[in-house]
Design an enzyme around this catalytic site. Structure first.
Site, short mmCIF file in Angstrom:
data_model
loop_
_atom_site.label_atom_id
_atom_site.label_comp_id
_atom_site.label_asym_id
_atom_site.label_seq_id
_atom_site.Cartn_x
_atom_site.Cartn_y
_atom_site.Cartn_z
CE1 TYR A 174 -4.04 1.58 -0.36
CE2 TYR A 174 -3.62 2.60 1.78
CZ TYR A 174 -4.37 2.50 0.61
OH TYR A 174 -5.44 3.32 0.42
CE LYS A 193 -19.33 -20.58 -17.23
NZ LYS A 193 -20.28 -21.29 -18.09
#
Length: 423
Positions: free
Chosen positions: A40, A95
């Protein structure tokens, strides 16, 4: 197992020990203050500036290149119809599991509450920079055609409606092999397709690309054969309107070497199958209840090759054979789209794999002592570990050869299987 216990088993599977089937994992070290400063601020500013200056660096510094969005509006979920976007989420998560399990492709499932195609298109277009590809799923026809065409035009990443092209690729792979086993060719075969929706249209378009003749393709809808004298055809049906005297489904099936059902349950009779010419091919793909059961079809024909969409019969036309590996190949060359050449390459590679000796791992998964290319084995098993070696290289090579790839053919890939054109 009773109906209640099967239902409860499915609900428990999705609910325990944690709800759902997906999670996100961290891929970089993140245990020290220094690593925090890299992941970060302030370290993250460096890839931000690099991508600002060269958007292609997003593939280098972020997960974009291996991230697919599986997106639905829930208007055509399984055989349940319009369930709404939220209720489609278990299917989209499923999926995602298949993408990850079979081809190590990461997925965000996204359920868009938008019945209007323009709203859906706008939403997907706006979030597309996150992803390396878009898999559209469970979107009702005819809107699915409009949505896919618009997104392909607007985006520079692959957009693939699996209910159309995934089904088409598996159908084509199986049909090529079935025709050879029956001593017939795609160029000469007379094909009846019952069902003029997304899967039917895409399947016939792919077969025409691979060598079928339009004069030999008879698509049928609720009114019978789609022919040139009809004045009630949408643009998607009109492209299959042939000049023919055939009008009824009965008439068409009686002349068909191949019947492909992409319609609904129990819509074909034993009597109709009995009228087909010698050595017929029947793909009854309505799921879970086929257009005709294998038992009924075989009761009147002992010379047919049959496929269904079910796992409890031989020759399951299962989309999991296709989409994970097609996207793997497309992502690995940073393809801008999945074009017809890539679909053809996938179908031919898949068909070729079915011809190879079946490994022991597949026999064990199916609890069989013997499996081999033949009337009951025209497409590979979803558990064949070689799918990843056959299909992605073929797709990647086709992408490079047709100019839609951003990179060269990957050096770590094997050479794609060369399929002799038997048609």
């Amino acid at each position: 197992m009773t109906e209640y216990s099967r239902k409860q088993e499915a609900l428990d599977y999705h609910a325990k020990p944690k709800p759902g089937k997906l999670a996100i994992s961290v891929t970089k070290p993140f245990t020290t203050y220094g690593e925090l400063s890299l992941a970060y601020t302030p370290g993250v500013a460096e890839p931000v500036k690099a991508i600002r200056d060269d958007p292609e660096d997003a593939y280098r510094y972020t997960s974009k290149g291996n991230l697919v969005a599986v997106i639905s509006n829930g208007t055509a979920v399984l055989g349940l119809g319009d369930t709404g976007a939220l209720a489609s989420k278990p299917v989209m998560e499923g999926k995602a599991v298949l993408f990850k399990k079979f081809a190590d492709v990461n997925v965000f499932d996204i359920e868009v509450d938008a019945d209007d195609p323009a709203d859906f298109i706008d939403t997907v277009e706006r979030i597309a920079p996150t992803f390396g590809g878009i898999n559209l799923e469970d979107i009702a026809a005819p809107h699915c055609f409009e949505i896919e065409a618009a997104l392909i035009e607007r985006l520079d990443i692959p957009v693939f409606h699996d209910d159309q092209h995934g089904t088409a690729i598996i159908v084509a792979a199986g049909l090529i092999n079935a025709l050879e086993l029956q001593g017939k060719t795609l160029a000469d075969a007379r094909i009846v397709c019952m069902g003029a929706g997304a899967a039917g249209v895409a399947s016939m378009k792919l077969l025409l690309e691979m060598g079928a003749q339009l004069d030999n393709v008879f698509m049928c809808d609720r009114r019978g054969v789609i022919h040139a004298d009809r004045d009630d055809l949408s643009e998607h049906k009109a492209q299959f309107a042939t000049k023919t005297d055939l009008r009824s489904v009965d008439d068409a099936i009686a002349q068909a070497d191949v019947f492909i059902g992409l319609s609904g349950p129990d819509t074909v009779s034993k009597e109709q199958i009995a009228t087909m010419p010698a050595r017929p091919i029947v793909f009854a793909l309505s799921n879970p209840t086929p257009e005709i059961s294998p038992e009924d079809a075989r009761s009147v024909r002992d010379d047919l090759i049959m496929a269904t969409g079910r796992s409890d019969y031989p020759n399951q036309i299962n989309n999991v054979l296709g989409f994970p590996y097609i996207f793997r190949g497309a992502l690995d060359v940073r393809a801008r789209r999945i074009n017809m050449a890539m679909c053809v390459a996938a179908a031919r590679a898949m068909g070729e794999l079915a011809r190879q000796p079946v490994p022991n791992s597949v026999l064990e998964a199916h609890e069989q002592r013997e499996m081999a290319f033949g009337p009951d084995y025209i497409v590979p098993s979803p558990f064949d570990p070689r799918l990843i070696d056959y299909i992605p290289p073929a797709v990647a090579r086709a992408a490079v050869d047709t100019g839609v790839a951003r990179t060269e053919y990957p050096s770590h890939y094997p050479q794609p299987v060369v399929e002799t054109d038997r048609d």
